[in-house]
Design a protein around this motif. Structure first.
Motif, PDB file in Angstrom:
ATOM      1  N   PRO A 296     -77.044 -47.275  95.246  1.00 14.74           N
ATOM      2  CA  PRO A 296     -76.869 -48.236  95.811  1.00 14.74           C
ATOM      3  C   PRO A 296     -76.018 -49.376  95.081  1.00 14.74           C
ATOM      4  O   PRO A 296     -76.654 -49.610  94.040  1.00 14.74           O
ATOM      5  N   LYS A 297     -74.892 -49.742  95.529  1.00 12.47           N
ATOM      6  CA  LYS A 297     -74.413 -51.079  94.998  1.00 12.47           C
ATOM      7  C   LYS A 297     -74.781 -52.192  95.867  1.00 12.47           C
ATOM      8  O   LYS A 297     -74.262 -52.206  96.866  1.00 12.47           O
ATOM      9  N   VAL A 298     -75.494 -52.922  95.629  1.00  8.53           N
ATOM     10  CA  VAL A 298     -76.156 -54.163  96.211  1.00  8.53           C
ATOM     11  C   VAL A 298     -75.321 -55.497  96.102  1.00  8.53           C
ATOM     12  O   VAL A 298     -75.329 -55.990  94.937  1.00  8.53           O
ATOM     13  N   PRO A 299     -74.609 -55.987  97.169  1.00  5.00           N
ATOM     14  CA  PRO A 299     -74.059 -57.167  96.944  1.00  5.00           C
ATOM     15  C   PRO A 299     -74.839 -58.560  96.698  1.00  5.00           C
ATOM     16  O   PRO A 299     -76.085 -58.117  97.021  1.00  5.00           O
ATOM     17  N   ALA A 300     -74.351 -59.656  96.238  1.00  5.55           N
ATOM     18  CA  ALA A 300     -75.411 -60.736  95.763  1.00  5.55           C
ATOM     19  C   ALA A 300     -75.533 -61.245  97.251  1.00  5.55           C
ATOM     20  O   ALA A 300     -76.684 -62.038  97.292  1.00  5.55           O
ATOM     21  N   LYS A 301     -74.809 -61.197  98.027  1.00 12.65           N
ATOM     22  CA  LYS A 301     -75.116 -61.811  99.570  1.00 12.65           C
ATOM     23  C   LYS A 301     -74.340 -61.071 100.521  1.00 12.65           C
ATOM     24  O   LYS A 301     -73.911 -60.277 100.297  1.00 12.65           O
ATOM     25  N   MET A 302     -75.112 -61.186 101.704  1.00 11.94           N
ATOM     26  CA  MET A 302     -74.601 -60.531 102.926  1.00 11.94           C
ATOM     27  C   MET A 302     -74.868 -61.448 103.934  1.00 11.94           C
ATOM     28  O   MET A 302     -75.792 -62.337 104.154  1.00 11.94           O
ATOM     29  N   ILE A 303     -73.683 -61.345 104.815  1.00 13.65           N
ATOM     30  CA  ILE A 303     -73.922 -62.152 106.322  1.00 13.65           C
ATOM     31  C   ILE A 303     -74.552 -61.521 107.154  1.00 13.65           C
ATOM     32  O   ILE A 303     -74.175 -60.200 107.430  1.00 13.65           O
ATOM     33  N   ILE A 304     -75.516 -61.905 107.919  1.00 17.61           N
ATOM     34  CA  ILE A 304     -76.090 -61.342 109.259  1.00 17.61           C
ATOM     35  C   ILE A 304     -75.659 -61.728 110.367  1.00 17.61           C
ATOM     36  O   ILE A 304     -75.770 -63.271 110.667  1.00 17.61           O
ATOM     37  N   PRO A 305     -74.955 -61.112 111.109  1.00 17.94           N
ATOM     38  CA  PRO A 305     -74.334 -61.635 112.453  1.00 17.94           C
ATOM     39  C   PRO A 305     -75.211 -61.928 113.526  1.00 17.94           C
ATOM     40  O   PRO A 305     -76.397 -61.713 113.227  1.00 17.94           O
ATOM     41  N   GLY A 306     -74.965 -62.895 114.423  1.00 16.15           N
ATOM     42  CA  GLY A 306     -75.833 -63.423 115.540  1.00 16.15           C
ATOM     43  C   GLY A 306     -75.762 -62.162 116.482  1.00 16.15           C
ATOM     44  O   GLY A 306     -75.198 -61.203 116.575  1.00 16.15           O
ATOM     45  N   ASP A 307     -76.971 -62.378 117.004  1.00 24.04           N
ATOM     46  CA  ASP A 307     -77.597 -60.957 117.828  1.00 24.04           C
ATOM     47  C   ASP A 307     -76.960 -60.916 119.199  1.00 24.04           C
ATOM     48  O   ASP A 307     -76.937 -61.678 120.308  1.00 24.04           O
TER      49      ASP A 307
END
Ligand code: S3P
Length: 387
Positions: A218-229
């Motif tokens: 896996p290539k894991v990014p430094a940050k990830m955005i989590i969308p609203g539910d």
């Protein structure tokens, strides 16, 4: 404020399906740190996952806009872990796959409601790839002991269209470094597939099957955005459609098309509703905007093939059906009976209590709506009953 001014909401709780998956997977990745950007408050199930990953060696730093995960120690395999999933079935079921894949001895348990929910649906495919488990109290239910064992590559045919079942198999295959081919009822929400692609894992999707090959790291990014539910959004959207004086604008919402089925259903009910996808490069999911305005709703038949894609929104969709002018049918919804509570009975009781015409016919719910009598207070009370 003029009635033309819309209500704008951009801080919905983060999507728990998306967030729970990345939280639970993180201890099983080699990466040392990740920043998860959020824009709203965390739900209880997410907090449960955060407690659990701390037991799995992750330090959690929480702020209003982010969750920073960093690894304190690698997964320990020398003692038995005891993990409390409280009320979260997604957490329990996904963990069963991950722990079984990583050969970690553990006991998974939950609160009274979770302990009565079916777990054999995930243990059966996991046993098929070599997982070993022990039911510690009642057969088919938590608490369950995960017994370390070697997994082997296999083909699995799913008989239930469940995202949790599909995901637990994929997580077990990832953690256990085996290939797996999943066939059968694979049409359900696809957050795990998207997460795998986002991490550059080798997952091949066709109409009939999902094939995971463990040949890529896996290539894991430094940050990830989590969308609203988008499921939390359903309450605001349906309240607006039924009684809203102002237009509603939701920003920063997950609009993954395996979750927008209920929006399409509302559109078919004549709802004045729109959504659009925006650029979202740091996120495995489609993120966008939704707008809704008060509408005169028509009755609808929700067919059984749509049900897995809108299962969590059926209770609030029942209010929309009750406010429409005619007979609506929700087909083959018995899966609602094995959620946190018996939601089929819940829909029936809430609508009955408010004088609506509702019946359960075999596995179908039939709702006959009449617009007259659906006043603002009435509708608000019904929604409160569901929350
Ligand atoms: C979920 C899948 C759905 C849903 C649940 C969350 C998930 O259940 O009801 O709230 O995050 O995978 P199924 O496993 O029945 O699809």
């Amino acid at each position: 404020m003029s009635t033309d001014t819309p209500i704008i909401i951009s801080d919905l709780p983060p999507d728990k399906s998306v967030l729970q998956r990345i939280l639970l997977l993180f201890p099983f990745l080699d990466e040392h740190e990740i920043i998860l950007e959020i824009s709203g408050p965390l739900g209880e199930d997410v907090k449960t996952c955060l407690n659990i990953i701390q037991q799995l060696g992750i330090h959690v730093l929480l702020s209003k806009s982010s969750i920073v995960l960093s690894k304190v120690h690698n997964l320990k395999k020398d003692s038995e872990l005891v993990l409390n999933c409280r009320n979260s079935a997604t957490c329990a079921r996904l963990l069963l796959g991950l722990l079984c894949g990583a050969k970690i001895r553990a006991i998974i348990y939950g609160d009274e409601s979770l302990s009565s929910r079916p777990m054999e649906r995930v243990l059966q495919p996991l046993k098929h790839i070599g997982g070993k488990f022990e039911y510690l109290e009642k057969h088919g239910c938590l608490p369950i002991r995960v017994i370390p064992s070697d997994l082997q590559s296999a083909e699995i045919t799913l008989s239930i269209p469940s995202a949790q079942v599909k995901s637990t198999v994929l997580f077990a295959a990832f953690a256990g470094n085996i290939s797996v081919s999943i066939q059968g009822k694979i049409q359900s929400r696809d957050h795990t597939e998207r997460l795998f692609w986002f991490l550059h894992l080798n997952l091949i999707h066709s109409m009939q099957s999902l094939e995971y090959l463990p040949d890529k790291k896996p290539k894991v990014p430094a940050k990830m955005i989590i969308p609203g539910d988008i499921s939390s959004a359903a309450f605001l959207i349906i309240t607006t459609l039924l009684i809203g004086k102002k237009k509603l604008l939701l920003d920063n919402v997950g609009v993954n098309n395996s979750r927008t089925t209920y929006l399409n259903i509302l559109k078919n009910m004549n709802a004045n509703l729109d959504w659009k996808i925006e650029e979202s490069k740091d996120c495995p999911e489609a993120i966008g905007k939704i707008s809704a305005q008060k509408s005169i709703l028509l009755p609808i038949t929700i067919s059984n093939d749509q049900i897995p894609m809108c299962i969590d929104e059926l209770p609030v969709l029942s209010l929309a059906a009750a406010a429409s002018n005619g007979e609506s049918i929700f087909e083959e919804v018995s899966e609602l009976r094995v959620k946190e509570s018996d939601r089929m009975q819940g829909i029936y009781e809430v609508l009955q209590n408010f004088g609506k015409k509702v019946s359960i016919e075999k596995d179908n719910i039939v709702i006959t709506g009449i617009i007259i009598g659906m006043n603002k207070r009435h509708c608000n009370l019904m929604i409160i009953e569901y929350l």
